[in-house]
Design an enzyme around this catalytic site. Sequence first.
Site, PDB file in Angstrom:
ATOM      1  N   HIS A  53       0.825  -1.211   0.000  1.00  0.00           N
ATOM      2  CA  HIS A  53       0.000   0.000   0.000  1.00  0.00           C
ATOM      3  C   HIS A  53       0.862   1.265   0.000  1.00  0.00           C
ATOM      4  O   HIS A  53       2.057   1.246   0.349  1.00  0.00           O
ATOM      5  CB  HIS A  53      -0.926   0.011   1.225  1.00  0.00           C
ATOM      6  CG  HIS A  53      -0.198   0.088   2.539  1.00  0.00           C
ATOM      7  ND1 HIS A  53       0.345   1.256   3.046  1.00  0.00           N
ATOM      8  CD2 HIS A  53       0.072  -0.875   3.460  1.00  0.00           C
ATOM      9  CE1 HIS A  53       0.913   1.025   4.207  1.00  0.00           C
ATOM     10  NE2 HIS A  53       0.765  -0.273   4.488  1.00  0.00           N
ATOM     11  N   GLY A  54       0.268   2.402  -0.366  1.00  0.00           N
ATOM     12  CA  GLY A  54       0.957   3.679  -0.341  1.00  0.00           C
ATOM     13  C   GLY A  54       1.172   4.172   1.083  1.00  0.00           C
ATOM     14  O   GLY A  54       0.661   3.595   2.051  1.00  0.00           O
ATOM     15  N   TRP A  58      -0.075   6.692   9.602  1.00  0.00           N
ATOM     16  CA  TRP A  58       0.768   6.132  10.665  1.00  0.00           C
ATOM     17  C   TRP A  58       2.196   5.882  10.165  1.00  0.00           C
ATOM     18  O   TRP A  58       3.133   5.920  10.960  1.00  0.00           O
ATOM     19  CB  TRP A  58       0.146   4.863  11.239  1.00  0.00           C
ATOM     20  CG  TRP A  58      -0.959   5.158  12.223  1.00  0.00           C
ATOM     21  CD1 TRP A  58      -1.654   6.333  12.337  1.00  0.00           C
ATOM     22  CD2 TRP A  58      -1.477   4.285  13.220  1.00  0.00           C
ATOM     23  NE1 TRP A  58      -2.589   6.241  13.344  1.00  0.00           N
ATOM     24  CE2 TRP A  58      -2.500   4.991  13.903  1.00  0.00           C
ATOM     25  CE3 TRP A  58      -1.199   2.974  13.605  1.00  0.00           C
ATOM     26  CZ2 TRP A  58      -3.225   4.427  14.942  1.00  0.00           C
ATOM     27  CZ3 TRP A  58      -1.928   2.410  14.639  1.00  0.00           C
ATOM     28  CH2 TRP A  58      -2.929   3.125  15.308  1.00  0.00           C
ATOM     29  N   GLU A 127      -1.901  -6.960   7.672  1.00  0.00           N
ATOM     30  CA  GLU A 127      -0.524  -6.820   8.119  1.00  0.00           C
ATOM     31  C   GLU A 127      -0.262  -7.693   9.348  1.00  0.00           C
ATOM     32  O   GLU A 127      -1.199  -8.170  10.015  1.00  0.00           O
ATOM     33  CB  GLU A 127      -0.231  -5.347   8.418  1.00  0.00           C
ATOM     34  CG  GLU A 127       1.203  -5.019   8.804  1.00  0.00           C
ATOM     35  CD  GLU A 127       2.246  -5.442   7.774  1.00  0.00           C
ATOM     36  OE1 GLU A 127       2.343  -6.654   7.508  1.00  0.00           O
ATOM     37  OE2 GLU A 127       2.987  -4.566   7.270  1.00  0.00           O
ATOM     38  N   LYS A 138       7.399   4.648  17.721  1.00  0.00           N
ATOM     39  CA  LYS A 138       8.545   3.760  17.895  1.00  0.00           C
ATOM     40  C   LYS A 138       9.313   4.074  19.167  1.00  0.00           C
ATOM     41  O   LYS A 138       9.766   3.164  19.874  1.00  0.00           O
ATOM     42  CB  LYS A 138       9.437   3.825  16.654  1.00  0.00           C
ATOM     43  CG  LYS A 138       8.761   3.232  15.428  1.00  0.00           C
ATOM     44  CD  LYS A 138       9.601   3.339  14.175  1.00  0.00           C
ATOM     45  CE  LYS A 138       8.840   2.768  12.979  1.00  0.00           C
ATOM     46  NZ  LYS A 138       9.607   2.906  11.719  1.00  0.00           N
TER      47      LYS A 138
END
Length: 488
Positions: A53-54, A58, A127, A138
């Site tokens: 996907h592009g 997020w 995913e 992160k």
Amino acid sequence: MLSLVCSPTPAVSVRRRSTSPCCATLREAEATPSVAEKARRLREAKRVVLVRHGQSTWNEEGRIQGSSDFSVLTSKGESQAETSRQMLLSDSFDVCFTSPLIRSKRTAEIIWGSRPEEMLPDSDLREIDLYSFQGLLKHEGKERYGSLYRQWQKDAPNFTIDGHYPVRQLWDRARNCWDRILAHEGKSVLVVAHNAVNQALVATALDLGTEYFRILLQSNCGVSVLDFTPQDQGGTFNICLNRLNQTPNSPVASGTSGGRKTKSRMILVCQGATQSPGSEFGLGGMGYEALNMLGVIQSQKTAELLLDLKVNCIVSSPRVPAIDTATAISEVQEAADCLGADCVPRYVERKQLFDLEVEPIFQKATKNSTTYQSGWLSSFNQSTLKELWTKSVSAWQALLKDISSESEEEKILVVVGHPAILTGLLCQCLHLSVDWMPSFHLDPGSVSVIDFPDGPAGRGVVRCTNYTAHLGRWSIPITRSTVDDEAF
């Protein structure tokens, strides 16, 4: 418009493969039929095109998405999907499988456009499930989970969270997906999904374990192509990775590999097409022929692609077409910063490596390939493939020494040679045995990129293979054959 150069796979047999010791870990699927075994039901050749996907909201925020469904495509992501639509516009597909998550489904809708064929959502294409990590930035993951987050970064195959092994589960889901993809009657299949699941689809198709997670890169809207071709007898066939991660953007632009900065990079450049009368592309010839007009264009286009890089060294086979291709690249590199009469050309080191010379092996081969198609190395016997693979072992070791540097600056090494030896180098990078050589395809003038985020002593990350979009109008759509193609 970006286009992809591919050609159909010939019918060849599959071999039971053995990995080197470092690849033999985590064979958790030994009791599960491999994708190769599942594909025995095939009666006709099948091509599967994978697209990630592009860019999502997020992605842009640096947030861990996993299988959550709260992010949507950014304006850049929509633009990337539109570029992919243009890249695949001339290609025909019989069906589109898509992840049901919003970011992937929207990408699929843009690429699919007005095609009347059906789109099939498949929950196994979502995913990777990351449970408690999902939704965290992160740095939040590092702060909140400490050693657990470090394990996710350093040892993902053995990473466990909330009682689950996410990467192992992902590989199981990928194998399940292949059941539906291979069972569909369509000969050309588009799959639009995600980074990790597309990695798993590529790896499981090639019978590679979870230790290959984060080794086969998938960028936003990157396109990967797998060819499945059954034999006429015995239900055996070959699976070939025709290309990996052809992206809307340049594959050599500065960036990261799997979220990690790289210090060293090796760029594999296939020599341009030659004037050899024995093969349409001159790849089965003896290596004495000069580049033909198409080969000259390919070498110039490749030189332009690498224009903005500061290449440290170019290593080529001593054969004429490789030297000619390397010369074109070095001349553009040396003149890249020259503006005005007082300019001093930048020095680029040039070397010739005899271990990259493979044409003599083809001269004595018992069977030669007169057409150049996906999986063409399967037309040679095992002894010929073994010679090619053995050559690649010594060449790889020599190249790793060349790319080693004590400097903190990025070091870029360009390697120019015959597609067969560069295929062998890919196998060396991935620690694969000779049996995998027919599982990779490289076209004349193509570019493949290997990053070394841990330096040459560490494991290489394959950023892309067989990238050809830089060839512009000399590229052709992926579903068209190059055999007897007068227009090409």
